[in-house]
Structure formats: structure tokens, C-alpha cells
Design a protein around this motif. Structure first.
Motif, PDB file in Angstrom:
ATOM      1  N   VAL A  23       0.864  -1.189   0.000  1.00 31.09           N
ATOM      2  CA  VAL A  23       0.000   0.000   0.000  1.00 31.09           C
ATOM      3  C   VAL A  23       0.896   1.234   0.000  1.00 31.09           C
ATOM      4  O   VAL A  23       1.743   1.394   0.870  1.00 31.09           O
ATOM      5  N   PHE A  24       0.719   2.073  -1.005  1.00 29.82           N
ATOM      6  CA  PHE A  24       1.432   3.341  -1.062  1.00 29.82           C
ATOM      7  C   PHE A  24       0.454   4.401  -0.551  1.00 29.82           C
ATOM      8  O   PHE A  24      -0.507   4.739  -1.231  1.00 29.82           O
ATOM      9  N   ALA A  25       0.686   4.824   0.675  1.00 25.21           N
ATOM     10  CA  ALA A  25      -0.297   5.682   1.344  1.00 25.21           C
ATOM     11  C   ALA A  25       0.079   7.151   1.210  1.00 25.21           C
ATOM     12  O   ALA A  25       1.215   7.534   1.496  1.00 25.21           O
ATOM     13  N   VAL A  26      -0.883   7.944   0.759  1.00 27.48           N
ATOM     14  CA  VAL A  26      -0.655   9.381   0.624  1.00 27.48           C
ATOM     15  C   VAL A  26      -1.526  10.098   1.652  1.00 27.48           C
ATOM     16  O   VAL A  26      -2.755   9.996   1.602  1.00 27.48           O
ATOM     17  N   ARG A  28       1.063   5.557   7.956  1.00 33.65           N
ATOM     18  CA  ARG A  28       2.486   5.216   7.890  1.00 33.65           C
ATOM     19  C   ARG A  28       2.685   3.725   8.218  1.00 33.65           C
ATOM     20  O   ARG A  28       3.408   3.018   7.530  1.00 33.65           O
ATOM     21  N   GLN A  29       1.982   3.284   9.248  1.00 32.86           N
ATOM     22  CA  GLN A  29       2.122   1.881   9.654  1.00 32.86           C
ATOM     23  C   GLN A  29       1.582   0.935   8.573  1.00 32.86           C
ATOM     24  O   GLN A  29       2.182  -0.095   8.259  1.00 32.86           O
ATOM     25  N   LEU A  30       0.454   1.312   8.003  1.00 39.09           N
ATOM     26  CA  LEU A  30      -0.148   0.509   6.935  1.00 39.09           C
ATOM     27  C   LEU A  30       0.831   0.350   5.771  1.00 39.09           C
ATOM     28  O   LEU A  30       1.022  -0.745   5.240  1.00 39.09           O
ATOM     29  N   ALA A  51       5.056   2.465   0.756  1.00 34.54           N
ATOM     30  CA  ALA A  51       5.756   3.679   1.191  1.00 34.54           C
ATOM     31  C   ALA A  51       4.728   4.728   1.595  1.00 34.54           C
ATOM     32  O   ALA A  51       3.547   4.632   1.243  1.00 34.54           O
ATOM     33  N   PHE A  52       5.206   5.710   2.333  1.00 39.93           N
ATOM     34  CA  PHE A  52       4.318   6.753   2.858  1.00 39.93           C
ATOM     35  C   PHE A  52       4.700   8.110   2.246  1.00 39.93           C
ATOM     36  O   PHE A  52       5.879   8.420   2.109  1.00 39.93           O
ATOM     37  N   ARG A  68       7.492  11.144  -7.156  1.00 45.78           N
ATOM     38  CA  ARG A  68       8.088  10.140  -6.266  1.00 45.78           C
ATOM     39  C   ARG A  68       7.275   8.848  -6.272  1.00 45.78           C
ATOM     40  O   ARG A  68       7.812   7.746  -6.344  1.00 45.78           O
ATOM     41  N   LEU A  69       5.957   9.032  -6.224  1.00 42.49           N
ATOM     42  CA  LEU A  69       5.051   7.880  -6.213  1.00 42.49           C
ATOM     43  C   LEU A  69       5.187   7.074  -7.502  1.00 42.49           C
ATOM     44  O   LEU A  69       5.323   5.842  -7.479  1.00 42.49           O
TER      45      LEU A  69
END
Lengths: 329, 333
Positions: free
Chosen positions: A218-221, A257-259, A266-267, A278-279
């Protein structure tokens, strides 16, 4: 060392209670044994009883603690896993809850999320895209497709009105996102989550486990600022609570962030001007840029180390409890 | 299928009989104070089966079950499933379905033309596991229901949600074809196909069917045009989804064969006539056969560790046993 199911660690708070209870039981044993043996070998029996009680209590508490740690899913170290996939299936998991209309990220959190998602999709030419929107419930807005027109249309129409169920259920969102990956796809898979993490209602243990096992990062934004903002109601006012005070939509940085960390993603923060670049760069790296075989770094689960420790402690408990010391107890 | 990641840990099961002997059988085991209550070499008596005795035995069962569960968890129980992964790219198919009122004509059994088309399409989709299939509906207007996708659940759900007349009353064949072409434009598939299913004459929309077919042909998209209808007078019953009004009557209109033939010709596809439900099914079978591609399949094993539930039980039983034995029964230590 990281833990996949950190919530189990709360059980460790019960250990002092367990220790105290064992101490209480030991005192009661002492009274009962005292009445039973009278003065005969009394000191010798008590000496053995105290030591045995102490050692058993320590070993038993250590076994319980080890089992709790094993349940929390400890992992350390990484191993390279050969992943024979080509291309990328991307699910854009978009939070469309009320807090996403806050304007601390201009023009609003949701509109900026849509822009970044479009920008990322524009940089991922060979990828397939799906869009899932979530609030209290979640829905697949666009199934996994190569069609850029459908993706663009869906992103343009994304709003809170798509879903009527109030709240923010990341669990429903992740479950629906997982179902949006078509079975039998030979491509890499990833979820790009846009959310402010505000008022996430539920734990996502099962989904996280599923993501980890399936190798779906999971790329979390994080969409929002630390200070937060009021929530416009559309009629020029702002959303207020029962006391008439404006509701401030904050962010939950840690959850996202943890996810990202546990799932191998990445966060990012949407306030970062280069977030799309970056993503896209990270996602391109994940897909191996068209190579047939890429090596994926996977965290190694080590729960069995703690189960082994717990088992040995319990063997120790039996040995201490049932081996006769000094022919007394 | 169930497998064990670390079966060697099952050897710990051999330790359990030794521990069992030490805890329950050994004559001089610790943790108890033997009191002789029978005459030497005489017959002893068994304690009565009181509630307390039952609890003692229950606590022992809980303890040993927990120990066995710990060993099983150590061995890494894992459930595996097999997934077919298609390494080759299938073709892209857009289904363009007429939703005009005339599709309610009951000359196709068991219900009407539209329901027959729906069930035939469903079967067609289920037989093509590796093709990206999309859905466009049209009547007075055209609308994308689902872009080309492998997510057939979503596709079939959308197919089931289609209603006659929800896009107005009319037949905009050109608009339907143009929309389908637009959504196939970004496709990297080697073969792109539109399956047009209509029972009417183009009488709405700003794009003529011929122009749309020509553009599709130039983009390398073949169109299979299917004319639906028996050509005879048929009863019709349709409810307007917007007003809820029920329309009943008879219909005799037929599709425009010349236009459909021209559409197929301009795009390098084929034209078919479906005069009955059986014929329509045969046509879809023929299209399926014509558009067969080589499939390279790999079997991937998906592993799902199951130790967590087992560990929860082990932890619960151990704690429960401790509470029962130490606090309720007063065992020492």
C-alpha cells in the motif's frame, strides 16, 4: 523488529495482573500448606514452595508473553522473493469522506488527491488502473482497466456523493480494493491510498494480513496538514458539532504510515510538491519496468521463535512443578 | 490443501508423553503430598467423581491441548490454493447492447429479446477467462457501463443492472459504436472486437453507424453486428424506468440489415442474423470460436498461514487452565 498485528501487544498490559494473581495464589498456597504440614519440616517445605512458586510464575508469565508476541506477528530481516510478473495493476483507493473537503490542501484535499492520482496515472503508461471510493462503505467506481478515458472520467466525477454511508471505514475500503484485482492477472499489484486517516473506524488486521501474504503493498498518501482545517458545508458555512463549535478535520499520520510500512509500500504527504513524481518512480520500480522477473524484498515473519520460547517455558513449568525437591515437595 | 511449513517441529510431540508421565503418572512426582489411606498391600479406594475432580481433569485436558496446539502452530500450518495466471494477453471485446423499448419484444423465449441477450452474453463472458470485456448500452443515447476489464463480477453486475429505456427511447447505433471505439483506443491488445447487438434502425444520435464503423475499422477494431428479431409481429411489454409507466402493444419493426452488413464490412467484421434465442446463442459461440487466442497459463500457489487462530486458542487455554487450577482449585505451585 516490526509487528504486523500491533494491537495484540495491548495484551501485554495484562501481564502485571497475571503476575500479581500468581503471587496471590502463592500466598494462599503457603497458608494452606502451613495448616497441612503443621511444624513438621515446615521451614524446609516453605523454602521449596517459595522457590517453586517464583520459578513457575516467571516461566508461566514468560510463556504467556511469548505467545502474545507471537500473535502480534513479529518480523525482522528481509528475503528476496522471485516475482515472475510483468506490468502493474494499480487500485486507487480514494477516501471521499466529509473530512476530505477540508481546504487546508488547496483547492481541497479531495480535489488535490484527484489531481495527484491523475498525474501518477499519466506517468504509468503500461499500468492498468482501478478506482475504489470509500467512506463508511466502499464501491468499485472503475474496475481494473487499461482504458485511460474511463479512468479519467471516474476521477473527474469522484465526490462524497458517490457513497451515502457516513464515516470512514478503511477496512471496507481495503477489502473492496483487494476484490478489484482480477484473478489470474500476471501483473504486479499495488494499492495507492489517498486518505487523511481522519476517524478511521476499525482495525484492518485481516486485510493487512491478506495484503502482506499476497505481496500487495500500500502506497499511502496523507491528504491533509497536521494543523487540520474546518469542513466547508457548501453553503458558505462550516460543519459544527453539537456544541456549535467548528469541527476540525485533522489527520492520522501514524495509521497510514504503519499501513504502508507493514504492507511493504511507502508513505507520502500530499503537501510534498513532488509527491506524484516520487510515487510514480516507486511504482515503476515495483513493476520492474517491464522485466519478466523481479526480486521483491519481503519481511520475514518470526512468530515461531516466540512460540518455541513459550513451549520451552511451559516444559520448564512442568519440570519445576512436578520434580520432587529434597524429598519434601 | 493444508501443508506444514516446518514439519520438523512436530517431533516435539515426542516430548509430551515424557512430560505427561512426569506430571500425572510418576509415583514420586512433586507438587503433591501423598497421604497413605489404605492398609499395607490392601485394596485402596478411588476418590468419588465430585465436581472438583472433574475440574482437575478438565484443567489437565486444557493444559495438554494447549501444548499440542503450540507444537502445531510451531510447525507452520498453511492453507494453499492454486490460482491460474494467464501469461498471454487476451483480446479486448466491447459488447454494445441495444436498450431500446423494442428489445422487450416477446418473440424470443422464455421472456424477451433483451433477457435472452442478457443470458447469452453472461454465458459468453463466463467462457472467456482471459479477455478484457467491456459493456456499452445505447438507446436514444449511449453510455459506458463497464470499460474493458477482467473483473467479470463487476461486468456481470452491471449487465444485470441494465434496464430497457433507461437511456431514452430511440436507437443510436452510431453513438454506441463510437463510444465503444473510444474506450478501446487505449488498448494494447492485438485484437480488438466490438459485438453489436440491436433490433432496430438507427434513428438517434449525431454519429452515423457507417462513420463510426469506418473509424473503428481504421483503428483495427472488428465489429460483429448481430441483428436481433424474428421479423414477425410480437407482443411487447415494457416499463419506463423513469416514469414507471407500463407500455403494452405489438411490434413489427425489424433491424436495418443493410446498415448492419455495411458496418461489418467497413470494419472487417461479420454480420449475423439472430431470429431466435437458439440462433443468438449459436452466433455468440461462433464469435467465441473465431476470436480464440492462444493462452499460456501458469499455476501459482497462494499460501495462507493459519497459525494465528491456533495460537489464540493455545493462549486462551493456558490462561484458563492457570486460573482454574491455581485460583479455583488452589493447586500449588
Amino acid at each position: 523488529m516490526t509487528f504486523v498485528h500491533e494491537q495484540y501487544l495491548w495484551l501485554l498490559a495484562g501481564l502485571p495482573v497475571l503476575g500479581a494473581a500468581l503471587l496471590f495464589a502463592a500466598r494462599r498456597n503457603r497458608r494452606v500448606v502451613s495448616r497441612f504440614v503443621g511444624t513438621h519440616h515446615r521451614t524446609e517445605v516453605f523454602n521449596v514452595l517459595v522457590v517453586k512458586n517464583f520459578v513457575v510464575a516467571v516461566l508461566f508469565t514468560a510463556a504467556v508473553a511469548s505467545l502474545i508476541l507471537a500473535l502480534a506477528g513479529p518480523q525482522w530481516g528481509e528475503v528476496s522473493v522471485e516475482d515472475e510478473r510483468r506490468g502493474l495493476d494499480l487500485v486507487y483507493l480514494m477516501d471521499v469522506s466529509n473530512s476530505m473537503v477540508a481546504e487546508d490542501i488547496p483547492p481541497s484535499r479531495l480535489v488535490r488527491s484527484r489531481e495527484v492520482a491523475r498525474s501518477v496515472a499519466g506517468r504509468m503508461e503500461a499500468a492498468y488502473h482501478a478506482v475504489v471510493a470509500f467512506k463508511g462503505a466502499a464501491t468499485v467506481v472503475v474496475p481494473m482497466t487499461e482504458d485511460p478515458v474511463a479512468f479519467d472520467l471516474a476521477m473527474g466525477n469522484l465526490s462524497g456523493a458517490l457513497i451515502t454511508t457516513a464515516g470512514t471505514s478503511l477496512q471496507n475500503g481495503l477489502a473492496t480494493a483487494l476484490s478489484a484485482f482480477p484473478p489470474g492477472s500476471p501483473r504486479h499489484r499495488a494499492i495507492v491510498l489517498f486518505s487523511d486517516g481522519q476517524e478511521l473506524q476499525d482495525a484492518v488486521n485481516e486485510e493487512l494480513e491478506e495484503l502482506r501474504q499476497s505481496g500487495i503493498p500500500v502506497f499511502a498518501v496523507l491528504t491533509g496538514t497536521g494543523t487540520g482545517a474546518t469542513i466547508p458545508t457548501g453553503d458558505g458555512g462550516v460543519l459544527r458539532n453539537d456544541d456549535g463549535q467548528p469541527v476540525i478535520a485533522g489527520t492520522d499520520r501514524e495509521t497510514l504510515r504503519q499501513l504502508a510500512e507493514v504492507s511493504g509500500g511507502a508513505f507520502y504527504e500530499i503537501a510534498d510538491a513532488n509527491v506524484a513524481q516520487r510515487l510514480a518512480s516507486d511504482l515503476n520500480q515495483l513493476s520492474g519496468r517491464g522485466r519478466d522477473v523481479v526480486f521483491r524484498e519481503v519481511s520475514v515473519g518470526r512468530y515461531h521463535v516466540f512460540v518455541l520460547l513459550a513451549f520451552l517455558c511451559m516444559v520448564g513449568v512442568v519440570a519445576v512443578q512436578h520434580t520432587r525437591w529434597r524429598r519434601t515437595l | 490443501m493444508w501443508v506444514l511449513d516446518r514439519p520438523v517441529y512436530l517431533l516435539f510431540l515426542l516430548v509430551l508423553p515424557v512430560l505427561f508421565y512426569l506430571r500425572h503418572v510418576h509415583r514420586w512426582r512433586g507438587g503433591r503430598l501423598p497421604v497413605p489411606i489404605s492398609v499395607y498391600d490392601g485394596a485402596a479406594f478411588r476418590p468419588p467423581l465430585t465436581f472438583r475432580v472433574v475440574m482437575v481433569r478438565l484443567s489437565a485436558v486444557m493444559f495438554w491441548v494447549a501444548m499440542v496446539l503450540m507444537i502445531v502452530a510451531l510447525a507452520g500450518p498453511t492453507r494453499t490454493t492454486r490460482e491460474r495466471v494467464y501469461l498471454s494477453r487476451g483480446i479486448d471485446i466491447m459488447l454494445v447492447v441495444d436498450q431500446s423499448a423494442s428489445m422487450a419484444a416477446q418473440d424470443f423465449q422464455p421472456v424477451n429479446r433483451f433477457e435472452t441477450a442478457r443470458s447469452v452474453i453472461r454465458r459468453f463472458v463466463e467462457q472467456r477467462p482471459n479477455d478484457h470485456i467491456g459493456l456499452v448500452g445505447f438507446s436514444a443515447e449511449a453510455a459506458l457501463r463497464v470499460p474493458p476489464t477482467l473483473n467479470y463480477d463487476q461486468l456481470l453486475q452491471s449487465l444485470d443492472g441494465m434496464q430497457l429505456m433507461e437511456l431514452g427511447d430511440g436507437t443510436a447505433i452510431g453513438m454506441g459504436l463510437a463510444l465503444a471505439s473510444l474506450h478501446l483506443r487505449g488498448s494494447t491488445a492485438e485484437d480488438k472486437v466490438i459485438v453489436l447487438l440491436t433490433d432496430g434502425v438507427n434513428n438517434a444520435g449525431e454519429i452515423s453507424p457507417e462513420a463510426a464503423a469506418e473509424v473503428a475499422g481504421q483503428s483495427g477494431i472488428r465489429i460483429y453486428a448481430i441483428g436481433v428479431g424474428s421479423g414477425q409481429e410480437a407482443r411487447i411489454e415494457v416499463r419506463d424506468p423513469e416514469t414507471g409507466q407500463l407500455y403494452r402493444g405489438t411490434v413489427r419493426d425489424s433491424y436495418d440489415q443493410t446498415t448492419l452488413e455495411r458496418i461489418a464490412e467497413l470494419s472487417g467484421g461479420s454480420y449475423f442474423t439472430a431470429g431466435s434465442a437458439g440462433t443468438l446463442e449459436a452466433i455468440f459461440d461462433a464469435i467465441g470460436t473465431a476470436e480464440n487466442t492462444e493462452r499460456r497459463v501458469q499455476i501459482r500457489v497462494i499460501r495462507r498461514p493459519q497459525h494465528r487462530v491456533i495460537l489464540m486458542w493455545a493462549l486462551g487455554l493456558l490462561v484458563a487452565e492457570a486460573i482454574l487450577r491455581r485460583f479455583l482449585l488452589g493447586s500449588a505451585p
